[in-house]
Design a protein around this motif. Structure first.
Motif, PDB file in Angstrom:
ATOM      1  N   GLN A 141       0.830  -1.199   0.000  1.00 56.97           N
ATOM      2  CA  GLN A 141       0.000   0.000   0.000  1.00 56.97           C
ATOM      3  C   GLN A 141       0.867   1.254   0.000  1.00 56.97           C
ATOM      4  O   GLN A 141       2.011   1.241   0.479  1.00 56.97           O
ATOM      5  CB  GLN A 141      -0.894  -0.010   1.240  1.00 56.97           C
ATOM      6  CG  GLN A 141      -1.918   1.099   1.314  1.00 56.97           C
ATOM      7  CD  GLN A 141      -2.690   1.067   2.617  1.00 56.97           C
ATOM      8  OE1 GLN A 141      -2.132   0.778   3.673  1.00 56.97           O
ATOM      9  NE2 GLN A 141      -3.982   1.356   2.549  1.00 56.97           N
ATOM     10  N   MET A 142       0.330   2.348  -0.509  1.00 55.99           N
ATOM     11  CA  MET A 142       1.030   3.621  -0.469  1.00 55.99           C
ATOM     12  C   MET A 142       1.307   4.014   0.984  1.00 55.99           C
ATOM     13  O   MET A 142       0.450   3.860   1.858  1.00 55.99           O
ATOM     14  CB  MET A 142       0.193   4.705  -1.134  1.00 55.99           C
ATOM     15  CG  MET A 142       0.877   6.061  -1.221  1.00 55.99           C
ATOM     16  SD  MET A 142      -0.264   7.379  -1.741  1.00 55.99           S
ATOM     17  CE  MET A 142      -0.998   7.804  -0.160  1.00 55.99           C
ATOM     18  N   ILE A 143       2.504   4.529   1.242  1.00 55.01           N
ATOM     19  CA  ILE A 143       2.857   4.967   2.588  1.00 55.01           C
ATOM     20  C   ILE A 143       2.114   6.273   2.884  1.00 55.01           C
ATOM     21  O   ILE A 143       2.134   7.205   2.075  1.00 55.01           O
ATOM     22  CB  ILE A 143       4.385   5.157   2.710  1.00 55.01           C
ATOM     23  CG1 ILE A 143       5.109   3.844   2.341  1.00 55.01           C
ATOM     24  CG2 ILE A 143       4.756   5.580   4.120  1.00 55.01           C
ATOM     25  CD1 ILE A 143       4.693   2.652   3.152  1.00 55.01           C
ATOM     26  N   HIS A 144       1.485   6.331   4.040  1.00 53.60           N
ATOM     27  CA  HIS A 144       0.609   7.463   4.341  1.00 53.60           C
ATOM     28  C   HIS A 144       0.503   7.679   5.846  1.00 53.60           C
ATOM     29  O   HIS A 144       1.015   6.902   6.640  1.00 53.60           O
ATOM     30  CB  HIS A 144      -0.792   7.200   3.779  1.00 53.60           C
ATOM     31  CG  HIS A 144      -1.453   5.999   4.415  1.00 53.60           C
ATOM     32  ND1 HIS A 144      -1.117   4.702   4.067  1.00 53.60           N
ATOM     33  CD2 HIS A 144      -2.401   5.888   5.378  1.00 53.60           C
ATOM     34  CE1 HIS A 144      -1.832   3.841   4.781  1.00 53.60           C
ATOM     35  NE2 HIS A 144      -2.624   4.546   5.602  1.00 53.60           N
ATOM     36  N   ARG A 145      -0.168   8.742   6.230  1.00 53.76           N
ATOM     37  CA  ARG A 145      -0.508   9.020   7.618  1.00 53.76           C
ATOM     38  C   ARG A 145      -2.023   8.880   7.786  1.00 53.76           C
ATOM     39  O   ARG A 145      -2.800   9.425   6.992  1.00 53.76           O
ATOM     40  CB  ARG A 145      -0.085  10.447   8.003  1.00 53.76           C
ATOM     41  CG  ARG A 145       1.406  10.613   8.242  1.00 53.76           C
ATOM     42  CD  ARG A 145       1.788  12.070   8.443  1.00 53.76           C
ATOM     43  NE  ARG A 145       3.065  12.181   9.174  1.00 53.76           N
ATOM     44  CZ  ARG A 145       3.818  13.271   9.192  1.00 53.76           C
ATOM     45  NH1 ARG A 145       3.424  14.365   8.527  1.00 53.76           N
ATOM     46  NH2 ARG A 145       4.948  13.296   9.881  1.00 53.76           N
ATOM     47  N   ASP A 146      -2.458   8.188   8.825  1.00 54.24           N
ATOM     48  CA  ASP A 146      -3.895   8.031   9.040  1.00 54.24           C
ATOM     49  C   ASP A 146      -4.591   9.358   9.292  1.00 54.24           C
ATOM     50  O   ASP A 146      -5.760   9.527   8.940  1.00 54.24           O
ATOM     51  CB  ASP A 146      -4.145   7.087  10.225  1.00 54.24           C
ATOM     52  CG  ASP A 146      -4.064   5.629   9.837  1.00 54.24           C
ATOM     53  OD1 ASP A 146      -3.974   5.328   8.627  1.00 54.24           O
ATOM     54  OD2 ASP A 146      -4.088   4.770  10.742  1.00 54.24           O
ATOM     55  N   GLU A 162      -5.340  10.880  16.772  1.00 57.58           N
ATOM     56  CA  GLU A 162      -5.832   9.500  16.820  1.00 57.58           C
ATOM     57  C   GLU A 162      -4.681   8.532  17.048  1.00 57.58           C
ATOM     58  O   GLU A 162      -3.510   8.841  16.789  1.00 57.58           O
ATOM     59  CB  GLU A 162      -6.548   9.152  15.518  1.00 57.58           C
ATOM     60  CG  GLU A 162      -5.649   9.171  14.293  1.00 57.58           C
ATOM     61  CD  GLU A 162      -6.374   8.744  13.024  1.00 57.58           C
ATOM     62  OE1 GLU A 162      -7.174   7.789  13.088  1.00 57.58           O
ATOM     63  OE2 GLU A 162      -6.143   9.371  11.987  1.00 57.58           O
ATOM     64  N   ILE A 163      -5.036   7.369  17.548  1.00 59.53           N
ATOM     65  CA  ILE A 163      -4.095   6.271  17.737  1.00 59.53           C
ATOM     66  C   ILE A 163      -4.802   4.992  17.287  1.00 59.53           C
ATOM     67  O   ILE A 163      -5.982   4.790  17.584  1.00 59.53           O
ATOM     68  CB  ILE A 163      -3.646   6.154  19.208  1.00 59.53           C
ATOM     69  CG1 ILE A 163      -2.791   7.365  19.593  1.00 59.53           C
ATOM     70  CG2 ILE A 163      -2.864   4.852  19.442  1.00 59.53           C
ATOM     71  CD1 ILE A 163      -2.372   7.400  21.053  1.00 59.53           C
ATOM     72  N   GLY A 215      -1.481   8.519  14.765  1.00 53.19           N
ATOM     73  CA  GLY A 215      -2.037   8.929  13.486  1.00 53.19           C
ATOM     74  C   GLY A 215      -1.084   9.681  12.592  1.00 53.19           C
ATOM     75  O   GLY A 215      -1.313   9.800  11.385  1.00 53.19           O
ATOM     76  N   SER A 216       0.017  10.198  13.165  1.00 55.83           N
ATOM     77  CA  SER A 216       0.961  10.985  12.373  1.00 55.83           C
ATOM     78  C   SER A 216       2.144  10.181  11.857  1.00 55.83           C
ATOM     79  O   SER A 216       2.993  10.721  11.146  1.00 55.83           O
ATOM     80  CB  SER A 216       1.481  12.162  13.206  1.00 55.83           C
ATOM     81  OG  SER A 216       2.130  11.691  14.374  1.00 55.83           O
ATOM     82  N   ILE A 217       2.219   8.890  12.173  1.00 53.03           N
ATOM     83  CA  ILE A 217       3.347   8.091  11.691  1.00 53.03           C
ATOM     84  C   ILE A 217       3.068   7.616  10.267  1.00 53.03           C
ATOM     85  O   ILE A 217       1.929   7.287   9.905  1.00 53.03           O
ATOM     86  CB  ILE A 217       3.616   6.883  12.617  1.00 53.03           C
ATOM     87  CG1 ILE A 217       4.980   6.275  12.298  1.00 53.03           C
ATOM     88  CG2 ILE A 217       2.517   5.832  12.499  1.00 53.03           C
ATOM     89  CD1 ILE A 217       5.415   5.204  13.293  1.00 53.03           C
ATOM     90  N   TYR A 218       4.104   7.614   9.436  1.00 55.15           N
ATOM     91  CA  TYR A 218       3.987   7.087   8.081  1.00 55.15           C
ATOM     92  C   TYR A 218       4.013   5.562   8.125  1.00 55.15           C
ATOM     93  O   TYR A 218       4.887   4.958   8.756  1.00 55.15           O
ATOM     94  CB  TYR A 218       5.121   7.611   7.199  1.00 55.15           C
ATOM     95  CG  TYR A 218       4.875   9.008   6.665  1.00 55.15           C
ATOM     96  CD1 TYR A 218       4.178   9.206   5.470  1.00 55.15           C
ATOM     97  CD2 TYR A 218       5.324  10.125   7.361  1.00 55.15           C
ATOM     98  CE1 TYR A 218       3.941  10.486   4.982  1.00 55.15           C
ATOM     99  CE2 TYR A 218       5.084  11.412   6.875  1.00 55.15           C
ATOM    100  CZ  TYR A 218       4.395  11.577   5.687  1.00 55.15           C
ATOM    101  OH  TYR A 218       4.154  12.839   5.212  1.00 55.15           O
ATOM    102  N   VAL A 235      -8.330  -1.418  14.818  1.00 60.12           N
ATOM    103  CA  VAL A 235      -9.234  -0.617  15.640  1.00 60.12           C
ATOM    104  C   VAL A 235      -8.568   0.727  15.886  1.00 60.12           C
ATOM    105  O   VAL A 235      -7.445   0.776  16.387  1.00 60.12           O
ATOM    106  CB  VAL A 235      -9.552  -1.299  16.984  1.00 60.12           C
ATOM    107  CG1 VAL A 235     -10.535  -0.446  17.787  1.00 60.12           C
ATOM    108  CG2 VAL A 235     -10.113  -2.699  16.772  1.00 60.12           C
ATOM    109  N   GLY A 236      -9.265   1.801  15.501  1.00 59.11           N
ATOM    110  CA  GLY A 236      -8.726   3.136  15.689  1.00 59.11           C
ATOM    111  C   GLY A 236      -9.500   3.899  16.753  1.00 59.11           C
ATOM    112  O   GLY A 236     -10.695   3.658  16.963  1.00 59.11           O
TER     113      GLY A 236
END
Length: 259
Positions: A141-146, A162-163, A215-218, A235-236
Protein backbone atom coordinates in the motif's frame (compact mmCIF):
# COMPACT_ATOMS: atom_id res chain seq x y z
CA UNK A 1 25.27 -0.20 27.49
CA UNK A 2 26.21 3.45 26.86
CA UNK A 3 26.85 2.74 23.18
CA UNK A 4 23.48 1.03 22.91
CA UNK A 5 21.70 3.94 24.61
CA UNK A 6 23.45 6.46 22.35
CA UNK A 7 22.42 4.50 19.27
CA UNK A 8 18.83 4.33 20.47
CA UNK A 9 18.68 8.07 21.15
CA UNK A 10 20.11 8.84 17.70
CA UNK A 11 17.46 6.66 16.14
CA UNK A 12 14.70 8.60 17.91
CA UNK A 13 15.78 12.03 16.68
CA UNK A 14 13.84 11.32 13.48
CA UNK A 15 15.48 13.61 10.88
CA UNK A 16 13.78 14.71 7.72
CA UNK A 17 13.42 11.86 5.17
CA UNK A 18 15.89 13.50 2.80
CA UNK A 19 18.56 13.10 5.48
CA UNK A 20 18.12 9.36 5.96
CA UNK A 21 18.02 7.98 2.43
CA UNK A 22 21.11 5.87 3.07
CA UNK A 23 20.22 4.96 6.66
CA UNK A 24 19.03 1.51 7.71
CA UNK A 25 15.37 1.82 8.78
CA UNK A 26 14.84 1.44 12.51
CA UNK A 27 12.69 -1.49 13.59
CA UNK A 28 9.54 -1.09 15.65
CA UNK A 29 10.28 -1.87 19.28
CA UNK A 30 8.56 -4.85 20.87
CA UNK A 31 7.50 -5.03 24.52
CA UNK A 32 5.99 -7.86 26.53
CA UNK A 33 2.33 -8.32 27.38
CA UNK A 34 3.00 -7.48 31.04
CA UNK A 35 4.58 -4.11 30.21
CA UNK A 36 3.00 -1.22 32.13
CA UNK A 37 0.85 1.18 30.06
CA UNK A 38 3.10 4.03 31.20
CA UNK A 39 6.08 2.35 29.54
CA UNK A 40 4.08 1.53 26.40
CA UNK A 41 2.95 5.15 26.11
CA UNK A 42 6.55 6.30 26.51
CA UNK A 43 7.74 4.20 23.56
CA UNK A 44 4.72 5.36 21.57
CA UNK A 45 5.64 9.01 22.13
CA UNK A 46 9.29 8.41 21.25
CA UNK A 47 8.92 6.15 18.21
CA UNK A 48 5.35 6.69 17.05
CA UNK A 49 4.66 2.96 17.26
CA UNK A 50 5.17 -0.07 19.48
CA UNK A 51 4.44 -3.80 19.24
CA UNK A 52 2.97 -5.55 22.29
CA UNK A 53 3.83 -9.23 21.90
CA UNK A 54 1.22 -11.93 22.52
CA UNK A 55 -1.20 -9.64 24.33
CA UNK A 56 -4.12 -12.06 23.82
CA UNK A 57 -4.34 -15.84 23.30
CA UNK A 58 -4.25 -17.15 19.74
CA UNK A 59 -7.55 -18.91 20.45
CA UNK A 60 -9.25 -15.51 20.72
CA UNK A 61 -7.92 -14.58 17.30
CA UNK A 62 -9.36 -17.78 15.85
CA UNK A 63 -12.73 -17.08 17.48
CA UNK A 64 -12.90 -13.56 16.06
CA UNK A 65 -12.00 -14.84 12.59
CA UNK A 66 -14.66 -17.58 12.80
CA UNK A 67 -17.36 -15.11 13.84
CA UNK A 68 -16.49 -12.77 10.98
CA UNK A 69 -16.02 -15.42 8.29
CA UNK A 70 -19.53 -15.00 6.76
CA UNK A 71 -18.96 -11.25 6.44
CA UNK A 72 -15.46 -11.71 5.01
CA UNK A 73 -16.82 -14.11 2.40
CA UNK A 74 -19.42 -11.53 1.36
CA UNK A 75 -16.87 -8.72 1.05
CA UNK A 76 -15.15 -7.88 -2.23
CA UNK A 77 -11.73 -6.35 -2.71
CA UNK A 78 -11.11 -2.63 -2.85
CA UNK A 79 -11.84 -0.55 -5.93
CA UNK A 80 -8.69 1.61 -5.79
CA UNK A 81 -4.99 0.91 -5.64
CA UNK A 82 -4.83 2.48 -2.19
CA UNK A 83 -7.57 0.24 -0.81
CA UNK A 84 -6.08 -2.80 -2.57
CA UNK A 85 -7.88 -4.85 -5.18
CA UNK A 86 -6.98 -8.09 -3.37
CA UNK A 87 -7.66 -6.62 0.07
CA UNK A 88 -11.01 -7.09 1.78
CA UNK A 89 -12.15 -4.84 4.63
CA UNK A 90 -15.04 -5.81 6.88
CA UNK A 91 -16.31 -3.29 9.43
CA UNK A 92 -18.86 -3.00 12.27
CA UNK A 93 -16.86 -5.51 14.31
CA UNK A 94 -18.44 -4.69 17.66
CA UNK A 95 -21.86 -5.69 16.36
CA UNK A 96 -20.70 -8.60 14.23
CA UNK A 97 -18.16 -10.29 16.50
CA UNK A 98 -18.79 -10.59 20.25
CA UNK A 99 -15.21 -11.82 20.72
CA UNK A 100 -13.77 -8.75 18.98
CA UNK A 101 -15.07 -6.59 21.82
CA UNK A 102 -12.26 -7.97 23.99
CA UNK A 103 -9.78 -6.41 21.56
CA UNK A 104 -11.59 -3.08 21.25
CA UNK A 105 -11.85 -2.65 25.03
CA UNK A 106 -8.62 -4.36 26.11
CA UNK A 107 -7.51 -2.84 29.42
CA UNK A 108 -3.87 -2.41 28.38
CA UNK A 109 -4.88 -0.55 25.23
CA UNK A 110 -7.40 1.71 26.97
CA UNK A 111 -4.98 2.59 29.77
CA UNK A 112 -2.32 3.43 27.19
CA UNK A 113 -4.79 5.63 25.33
CA UNK A 114 -5.66 7.46 28.53
CA UNK A 115 -2.00 8.45 28.75
CA UNK A 116 -1.33 9.10 25.06
CA UNK A 117 -4.64 10.73 24.03
CA UNK A 118 -6.21 11.64 27.35
CA UNK A 119 -3.31 13.92 28.22
CA UNK A 120 -4.53 16.47 25.66
CA UNK A 121 -8.22 15.62 25.29
CA UNK A 122 -11.06 15.22 27.75
CA UNK A 123 -12.45 12.18 25.93
CA UNK A 124 -11.56 9.76 23.16
CA UNK A 125 -13.78 7.48 21.10
CA UNK A 126 -13.73 4.50 18.80
CA UNK A 127 -12.94 5.86 15.36
CA UNK A 128 -12.92 2.72 13.24
CA UNK A 129 -13.19 -1.06 13.46
CA UNK A 130 -12.30 -3.29 10.54
CA UNK A 131 -10.86 -6.67 9.70
CA UNK A 132 -8.26 -6.27 6.96
CA UNK A 133 -7.59 -9.33 4.79
CA UNK A 134 -4.63 -8.81 2.44
CA UNK A 135 -4.76 -11.52 -0.21
CA UNK A 136 -1.86 -13.28 -1.94
CA UNK A 137 -0.21 -11.18 -4.62
CA UNK A 138 -1.40 -7.83 -3.25
CA UNK A 139 1.29 -5.13 -3.73
CA UNK A 140 2.32 -2.85 -0.90
CA UNK A 141 0.00 0.00 0.00
CA UNK A 142 1.03 3.62 -0.47
CA UNK A 143 2.86 4.97 2.59
CA UNK A 144 0.61 7.46 4.34
CA UNK A 145 -0.51 9.02 7.62
CA UNK A 146 -3.90 8.03 9.04
CA UNK A 147 -4.55 11.57 10.23
CA UNK A 148 -4.83 12.62 6.58
CA UNK A 149 -8.41 11.28 6.80
CA UNK A 150 -9.28 14.51 8.63
CA UNK A 151 -9.07 16.41 5.32
CA UNK A 152 -5.30 16.83 5.74
CA UNK A 153 -5.85 19.24 8.62
CA UNK A 154 -2.42 20.52 9.78
CA UNK A 155 -2.37 19.25 13.35
CA UNK A 156 0.58 20.69 15.31
CA UNK A 157 3.60 18.41 15.43
CA UNK A 158 3.40 16.33 18.59
CA UNK A 159 -0.40 16.66 18.83
CA UNK A 160 -1.94 13.26 18.16
CA UNK A 161 -5.56 13.28 16.98
CA UNK A 162 -5.83 9.50 16.82
CA UNK A 163 -4.09 6.27 17.74
CA UNK A 164 -4.69 2.95 16.02
CA UNK A 165 -4.13 -0.72 16.72
CA UNK A 166 -3.48 -3.56 14.30
CA UNK A 167 -4.07 -6.95 15.90
CA UNK A 168 -2.32 -9.92 14.29
CA UNK A 169 -4.98 -12.54 13.53
CA UNK A 170 -2.26 -14.46 11.69
CA UNK A 171 1.50 -14.24 12.09
CA UNK A 172 2.74 -11.00 10.52
CA UNK A 173 5.92 -11.72 8.56
CA UNK A 174 7.74 -9.77 5.88
CA UNK A 175 6.62 -12.26 3.22
CA UNK A 176 2.95 -12.20 4.18
CA UNK A 177 2.68 -8.40 4.25
CA UNK A 178 3.38 -7.13 7.76
CA UNK A 179 2.40 -3.49 8.21
CA UNK A 180 5.23 -1.17 7.12
CA UNK A 181 6.19 1.69 9.45
CA UNK A 182 8.75 4.49 9.48
CA UNK A 183 9.80 4.65 13.11
CA UNK A 184 10.06 8.25 14.27
CA UNK A 185 8.30 9.78 11.26
CA UNK A 186 5.63 11.21 13.56
CA UNK A 187 8.25 13.81 14.51
CA UNK A 188 8.98 14.98 10.96
CA UNK A 189 8.44 18.70 10.55
CA UNK A 190 7.32 18.33 6.92
CA UNK A 191 4.30 16.42 5.63
CA UNK A 192 5.42 14.94 2.29
CA UNK A 193 2.73 13.30 0.15
CA UNK A 194 5.18 10.80 -1.36
CA UNK A 195 7.58 8.85 0.83
CA UNK A 196 10.16 6.30 -0.30
CA UNK A 197 8.99 2.83 0.83
CA UNK A 198 12.67 1.95 1.35
CA UNK A 199 12.50 4.01 4.55
CA UNK A 200 9.98 1.58 6.05
CA UNK A 201 10.45 -1.57 8.08
CA UNK A 202 7.99 -4.41 8.64
CA UNK A 203 6.17 -4.64 11.98
CA UNK A 204 6.85 -8.35 12.31
CA UNK A 205 4.85 -9.97 15.12
CA UNK A 206 3.24 -13.23 16.08
CA UNK A 207 -0.45 -14.06 16.15
CA UNK A 208 -2.12 -12.51 19.20
CA UNK A 209 0.24 -9.52 19.21
CA UNK A 210 -0.76 -5.94 18.45
CA UNK A 211 0.89 -2.97 16.76
CA UNK A 212 -0.06 0.37 18.33
CA UNK A 213 0.72 3.46 16.25
CA UNK A 214 -0.12 7.16 16.24
CA UNK A 215 -2.04 8.93 13.49
CA UNK A 216 0.96 10.98 12.37
CA UNK A 217 3.35 8.09 11.69
CA UNK A 218 3.99 7.09 8.08
CA UNK A 219 2.96 3.49 7.44
CA UNK A 220 1.15 1.21 5.00
CA UNK A 221 0.09 -2.36 4.41
CA UNK A 222 2.91 -4.60 3.23
CA UNK A 223 3.05 -6.59 0.00
CA UNK A 224 1.77 -10.15 0.35
CA UNK A 225 4.24 -12.34 -1.52
CA UNK A 226 2.97 -15.53 0.11
CA UNK A 227 0.23 -17.93 -0.85
CA UNK A 228 -1.92 -17.27 2.21
CA UNK A 229 -4.01 -14.39 3.51
CA UNK A 230 -2.67 -11.83 5.98
CA UNK A 231 -5.47 -11.02 8.39
CA UNK A 232 -5.46 -8.26 10.96
CA UNK A 233 -8.04 -6.39 13.02
CA UNK A 234 -7.63 -2.63 12.84
CA UNK A 235 -9.23 -0.62 15.64
CA UNK A 236 -8.73 3.14 15.69
CA UNK A 237 -9.42 5.65 18.46
CA UNK A 238 -9.68 9.43 18.07
CA UNK A 239 -10.27 12.48 20.22
CA UNK A 240 -13.91 12.86 21.16
CA UNK A 241 -14.49 16.09 19.22
CA UNK A 242 -13.49 14.59 15.87
CA UNK A 243 -15.81 12.89 13.41
CA UNK A 244 -15.47 9.11 13.39
CA UNK A 245 -14.28 7.39 10.23
CA UNK A 246 -16.83 4.65 10.95
CA UNK A 247 -20.04 5.99 12.49
CA UNK A 248 -20.40 3.86 15.61
CA UNK A 249 -23.92 5.21 16.26
CA UNK A 250 -24.97 3.37 13.11
CA UNK A 251 -22.50 0.46 13.17
CA UNK A 252 -23.23 -0.60 16.76
CA UNK A 253 -26.89 -1.03 17.85
CA UNK A 254 -27.90 0.58 21.19
CA UNK A 255 -28.60 -2.77 22.86
CA UNK A 256 -25.00 -3.85 22.24
CA UNK A 257 -23.50 -0.45 23.11
CA UNK A 258 -25.23 -0.58 26.52
CA UNK A 259 -23.24 -3.67 27.42
Amino acid sequence: MEARDASRQARRRSPHPSDIICAVPAEARTVGAETAPEDIAKVLREDGCVIIAKLVPTELMDQVTAELEPYIAATRGGDTGFMGHATRRTGALIARSPSARALVAHATILKTLELALGDHGSTFQIDLTQLVDIGPGEPAQMIHRDQWSFDHFPFPRGFEAEISTMWAMTDFTEEIGATRVIVGSHAWEDDPADVDPALTTGAVMSKGSVLVYVGSIYHGGGANASGVHRIGVNVGYSLGWLRQEENQYLACPPEIART
